[in-house]
Design a protein around this motif. Structure first.
Motif, PDB file in Angstrom:
ATOM      1  N   PHE A  86      20.761 -13.647  13.169  1.00  9.68           N
ATOM      2  CA  PHE A  86      19.324 -13.521  13.775  1.00  9.68           C
ATOM      3  C   PHE A  86      18.757 -14.999  13.610  1.00  9.68           C
ATOM      4  N   GLN A  87      18.278 -15.150  14.925  1.00  8.67           N
ATOM      5  CA  GLN A  87      17.540 -16.472  15.161  1.00  8.67           C
ATOM      6  C   GLN A  87      15.797 -16.259  15.665  1.00  8.67           C
ATOM      7  N   PRO A  88      15.145 -16.452  14.590  1.00  4.12           N
ATOM      8  CA  PRO A  88      13.700 -16.078  15.181  1.00  4.12           C
ATOM      9  C   PRO A  88      12.896 -16.791  15.968  1.00  4.12           C
ATOM     10  N   ASP A  89      13.487 -18.105  16.076  1.00  2.00           N
ATOM     11  CA  ASP A  89      12.757 -19.102  16.972  1.00  2.00           C
ATOM     12  C   ASP A  89      12.891 -18.665  18.592  1.00  2.00           C
ATOM     13  N   THR A  90      13.950 -18.050  18.977  1.00  2.00           N
ATOM     14  CA  THR A  90      14.102 -17.451  20.272  1.00  2.00           C
ATOM     15  C   THR A  90      12.922 -16.399  20.500  1.00  2.00           C
ATOM     16  N   PHE A  91      12.683 -15.534  19.722  1.00  2.00           N
ATOM     17  CA  PHE A  91      11.622 -14.619  19.827  1.00  2.00           C
ATOM     18  C   PHE A  91      10.127 -15.324  19.820  1.00  2.00           C
ATOM     19  N   LYS A  92      10.081 -16.480  19.106  1.00  2.00           N
ATOM     20  CA  LYS A  92       8.912 -17.442  19.187  1.00  2.00           C
ATOM     21  C   LYS A  92       8.574 -17.962  20.538  1.00  2.00           C
ATOM     22  N   ASP A 125      14.993 -24.355  29.059  1.00  2.00           N
ATOM     23  CA  ASP A 125      15.489 -24.195  27.900  1.00  2.00           C
ATOM     24  C   ASP A 125      16.636 -23.200  28.044  1.00  2.00           C
ATOM     25  N   SER A 126      17.998 -23.579  27.630  1.00  2.00           N
ATOM     26  CA  SER A 126      18.961 -22.581  28.011  1.00  2.00           C
ATOM     27  C   SER A 126      19.581 -22.136  27.051  1.00  2.00           C
ATOM     28  N   ASP A 127      20.262 -21.004  27.010  1.00  4.87           N
ATOM     29  CA  ASP A 127      21.273 -20.350  26.101  1.00  4.87           C
ATOM     30  C   ASP A 127      20.669 -20.446  24.724  1.00  4.87           C
ATOM     31  N   GLN A 128      19.680 -19.591  24.567  1.00  3.39           N
ATOM     32  CA  GLN A 128      18.909 -19.158  23.330  1.00  3.39           C
ATOM     33  C   GLN A 128      19.398 -17.928  22.754  1.00  3.39           C
ATOM     34  N   LYS A 129      20.132 -17.887  21.781  1.00  5.53           N
ATOM     35  CA  LYS A 129      20.484 -16.519  21.305  1.00  5.53           C
ATOM     36  C   LYS A 129      19.549 -15.701  20.533  1.00  5.53           C
ATOM     37  N   LEU A 130      19.251 -14.626  20.495  1.00  3.04           N
ATOM     38  CA  LEU A 130      18.192 -14.116  19.618  1.00  3.04           C
ATOM     39  C   LEU A 130      19.024 -13.525  18.273  1.00  3.04           C
ATOM     40  N   TYR A 131      20.480 -13.283  18.647  1.00  3.01           N
ATOM     41  CA  TYR A 131      21.121 -12.832  17.308  1.00  3.01           C
ATOM     42  C   TYR A 131      22.539 -13.002  17.651  1.00  3.01           C
ATOM     43  N   GLU A 132      23.586 -13.458  16.736  1.00  5.83           N
ATOM     44  CA  GLU A 132      25.165 -13.457  17.043  1.00  5.83           C
ATOM     45  C   GLU A 132      25.776 -12.242  17.547  1.00  5.83           C
ATOM     46  N   THR A 133      25.793 -11.161  16.644  1.00  5.29           N
ATOM     47  CA  THR A 133      26.444  -9.991  16.889  1.00  5.29           C
ATOM     48  C   THR A 133      25.569  -8.778  16.431  1.00  5.29           C
ATOM     49  N   ALA A 134      25.521  -7.832  16.979  1.00  6.85           N
ATOM     50  CA  ALA A 134      25.131  -6.518  16.547  1.00  6.85           C
ATOM     51  C   ALA A 134      26.394  -5.740  15.986  1.00  6.85           C
ATOM     52  N   GLN A 135      26.935  -5.476  14.738  1.00  8.51           N
ATOM     53  CA  GLN A 135      27.875  -4.817  14.444  1.00  8.51           C
ATOM     54  C   GLN A 135      27.580  -3.257  14.138  1.00  8.51           C
ATOM     55  N   CYS A 136      28.186  -2.585  15.478  1.00  8.75           N
ATOM     56  CA  CYS A 136      27.977  -1.011  15.173  1.00  8.75           C
ATOM     57  C   CYS A 136      28.919  -0.344  14.278  1.00  8.75           C
ATOM     58  N   VAL A 137      30.139  -0.952  14.302  1.00  6.54           N
ATOM     59  CA  VAL A 137      31.042  -0.226  13.026  1.00  6.54           C
ATOM     60  C   VAL A 137      31.544  -1.373  12.213  1.00  6.54           C
ATOM     61  N   PRO A 138      31.659  -0.947  10.865  1.00 10.92           N
ATOM     62  CA  PRO A 138      31.983  -2.244  10.207  1.00 10.92           C
ATOM     63  C   PRO A 138      33.564  -2.747  10.276  1.00 10.92           C
ATOM     64  N   LYS A 139      33.545  -3.984  10.072  1.00  8.13           N
ATOM     65  CA  LYS A 139      34.901  -4.780  10.198  1.00  8.13           C
ATOM     66  C   LYS A 139      35.429  -4.738   8.861  1.00  8.13           C
ATOM     67  N   GLY A 191      20.295  -9.270  27.087  1.00  9.12           N
ATOM     68  CA  GLY A 191      20.191  -8.382  25.775  1.00  9.12           C
ATOM     69  C   GLY A 191      20.514  -9.235  24.406  1.00  9.12           C
ATOM     70  N   GLN A 192      20.955 -10.341  24.822  1.00 10.11           N
ATOM     71  CA  GLN A 192      21.300 -11.159  23.407  1.00 10.11           C
ATOM     72  C   GLN A 192      21.097 -12.546  23.704  1.00 10.11           C
ATOM     73  N   LEU A 193      21.407 -13.295  24.851  1.00 13.46           N
ATOM     74  CA  LEU A 193      21.246 -14.694  25.358  1.00 13.46           C
ATOM     75  C   LEU A 193      20.064 -14.838  26.290  1.00 13.46           C
ATOM     76  N   PHE A 194      19.261 -15.557  25.850  1.00 13.22           N
ATOM     77  CA  PHE A 194      17.935 -15.972  26.724  1.00 13.22           C
ATOM     78  C   PHE A 194      18.053 -17.121  27.236  1.00 13.22           C
ATOM     79  N   GLN A 195      17.247 -17.321  28.573  1.00 16.29           N
ATOM     80  CA  GLN A 195      16.943 -18.520  29.410  1.00 16.29           C
ATOM     81  C   GLN A 195      15.497 -18.548  29.631  1.00 16.29           C
ATOM     82  N   PHE A 196      15.009 -19.764  29.126  1.00 17.01           N
ATOM     83  CA  PHE A 196      13.524 -19.733  29.255  1.00 17.01           C
ATOM     84  C   PHE A 196      13.302 -20.859  30.528  1.00 17.01           C
TER      85      PHE A 196
END
Length: 437
Positions: A420-426, A391-405, A363-368
Motif C-alpha cells: 500500500f502506497q498512501p502518497d498516491t491517495f494524497k 505525474d504518471s504511473d503511481q500505484k495505490l497498492y502492489e497486489t490485492a491477494q484474494c486467495v493465499p499464496k 483500479g490500481q495504477l493512477f495517472q495525474f
C-alpha cells in the motif's frame, strides 16, 4: 537363337519395370529444366520491356459482337424455381415521401456538406505516439511532476492528509474483497467501486472546507471543441470521462513569466509519421464548440476529469501512455470549449488562463495531470504554448491477494492488501482540494 529371341522381350519388360520403379514418386517433365536461381540481368529484367512492346501488349483489342440473351426469371410463377434467376423490379414509387423508407440524399448533396475533411479524437482513439502526439496537436509544453500549487497542498500538514490512510485501506478492501460474492472480483466491478469510495473520502473534507460542497459530478455528457493546426482541421467530441464541475474556476497554475518563457520551446515532431495518425477523418457539417451544458448552469467551470479503464480483458484497456494522451486531449477539449464560450472564437492569448485537471486509473495504477490553456491561437507552432503537468504511473497498492499464496504447505503471501502506497491517495486528494484550499 530361338531361345535368345524368346528371352529378349522378357528382358525388355523387366528393364522397363525397373526403370519405372526408379522414377516412382518423382514428377518428371520433358524439355529444358526450370531455372532455379535469380533471373539474369538483362534490359528486360532491370528496366522492363521496351515502350513499343509494352504498348502493343496493353493496346485495346476489338471486342467481339455479343448476342444478348433474355434472362429467364421466376417472376411469372410467383415462387422461386431452381435454375431460374430472381427477377429485378424497378423501385416502387409510393407517391408520397415516407421518411422511414427513404434512402435520403447523398452526402455530397447535403446543404451543410464540406469537402474539407476533419480529424476527430473520440473516447476510443488510441494514439500511436501517445503524449508526444497529443502535445503537437494541442500545442502544449510538458512539465514532469505536479505543479507547485498542488505540491504545496501535499507538503502542508495542516490539511491532515495522513488521517485517511486506514480509510483508504478499507476502501480498497471494500472494492476488492467485501463488495462481492466471487473469490476474485473482475476489474469492471472493483474499479468503479474503488473510485466511488475514494470520492466519498474526498467529500468528507467538505466539513473542514465548505466550498467543496459547491461541486457536481456529470456523467454521459458530450463535448465538442474544434480548432485548426497547420492547415489541418481537428475536433475533440463525444462522450468522455466523468467530469467534476465547480462554481468557481481553478486559478492559473503558471505565472506570467512561465507563460512567456514557453515561446522559446520547440514542439517535438515525429516525422515521417503524420500527427493525425489514428484520428478518424470525417466530413463535419458544423464546426461546433460546445461545453455540453446549457447557459446558466450554476456549475459551469470544469474542474477535474476522471477516466476509468475498467475493461476485464487487457487488450480492451488503454495502455498507460495512450491513456495519458487521451486525458490530455479531453482536458484540452474541455478547456478550449470553455475558452471559446467566454472569449469568442477569435484566436488569442487568454488574459485569464483556464485550468482543467485529469485523473485516470484502472483500479490500481493512477495517472495525474494538470492542464493550463494559455492561448487559442493554435495554427502555427510559434508563440506562446499551453502547459501540462503529468505525474504518471503511481500505484495505490502492489497486489490485492484474494486467495493465499501457498508454497510447500507454507503460506507465502496471505490474503489482504500488499504494498500500500498512501502518497498516491494524497495526490488524489490534493487535486480534489486544488482551487479551494
Amino acid at each position: 537363337m530361338a531361345v535368345a529371341m524368346a528371352a529378349g522381350p522378357v528382358a525388355l519388360r523387366r528393364a522397363g519395370a525397373a526403370a519405372r520403379g526408379l522414377t516412382r514418386g518423382i514428377l518428371t517433365r520433358a524439355g529444358r529444366p526450370r531455372h532455379r536461381g535469380p533471373l539474369p540481368r538483362t534490359p528486360w529484367t532491370t528496366r522492363g520491356p521496351p515502350p513499343e512492346v509494352l504498348a502493343r501488349v496493353v493496346e485495346r483489342r476489338p471486342v467481339r459482337e455479343q448476342v444478348e440473351l433474355d434472362t429467364i426469371t421466376c417472376a411469372g410463377r410467383q415462387h422461386h424455381l431452381p435454375g431460374l434467376a430472381w427477377p429485378r423490379f424497378p423501385p416502387w414509387d409510393r407517391g408520397w415521401h415516407d421518411p422511414w423508407h427513404s434512402p435520403g440524399p447523398r452526402y455530397e448533396e447535403m446543404p451543410l456538406y464540406k469537402e474539407r475533411g476533419c480529424f476527430i479524437c473520440h473516447q476510443r482513439t488510441r494514439m500511436l505516439e501517445g503524449v508526444r502526439q497529443a502535445q503537437w496537436l494541442t500545442k502544449t509544453k510538458l512539465v514532469e511532476g505536479l505543479p507547485p500549487s498542488v505540491q504545496s497542498i501535499l507538503d502542508n500538514p495542516a490539511h491532515g492528509l495522513e488521517e485517511h490512510e486506514e480509510r483508504v485501506k478499507d476502501a480498497i478492501s471494500h472494492a476488492r474483497f467485501w463488495d462481492t460474492t466471487e473469490v476474485a472480483p473482475k476489474r469492471e466491478h472493483f474499479c468503479p467501486v474503488l473510485f466511488e469510495d475514494l470520492m466519498h473520502l474526498c467529500r468528507l473534507m467538505s466539513r473542514k472546507y465548505p466550498a467543496l460542497s459547491k461541486r457536481m459530478l456529470a456523467r454521459n455528457y458530450r463535448i465538442a471543441a474544434t480548432w485548426e493546426r497547420e492547415s489541418t482541421l481537428l475536433q475533440v467530441r463525444g462522450l468522455n470521462g466523468i467530469l467534476m464541475n465547480s462554481m468557481a474556476p481553478i486559478p492559473p497554475v503558471a505565472s506570467k513569466e512561465e507563460i512567456l518563457a514557453t515561446k522559446e520551446h520547440v514542439l517535438e515532431t515525429f516525422h515521417p509519421i503524420l500527427p493525425t495518425i489514428d484520428l478518424q477523418e470525417v466530413n463535419v457539417y458544423k464546426e461546433l464548440n460546445d461545453t455540453g451544458f446549457r447557459d446558466g448552469y450554476p456549475y459551469s467551470h470544469p474542474h477535474t476529469l476522471f477516466f476509468l479503464e475498467s475493461a476485464n480483458i487487457c487488450p480492451d484497456r488503454f495502455r498507460p501512455e495512450q491513456l495519458r494522451a487521451k486525458m490530455l486531449m479531453f482536458a484540452f477539449g474541455n478547456a478550449l470549449a470553455k475558452a471559446k464560450a467566454l472569449y469568442g472564437n477569435d484566436p488569442k492569448v487568454l488574459e485569464q488562463p483556464i485550468v482543467v485537471q485529469s485523473i485516470g486509473t484502472d483500479g490500481q495504477l493512477f495517472q495525474f495531470m494538470v492542464f493550463q490553456l494559455n492561448t487559442t491561437d493554435l495554427v502555427s507552432g510559434d508563440g506562446i504554448k499551453n502547459l501540462v503537468w503529468i505525474d504518471s504511473d503511481q500505484k495505490l497498492y502492489e497486489t490485492a491477494q484474494c486467495v493465499p499464496k501457498i508454497k510447500k504447505r507454507v503460506v507465502v503471501k496471505p490474503v489482504g492488501i500488499h504494498g500500500f502506497q498512501p502518497d498516491t491517495f494524497k495526490k488524489f486528494l490534493a487535486l480534489y482540494l486544488h482551487g479551494t484550499v
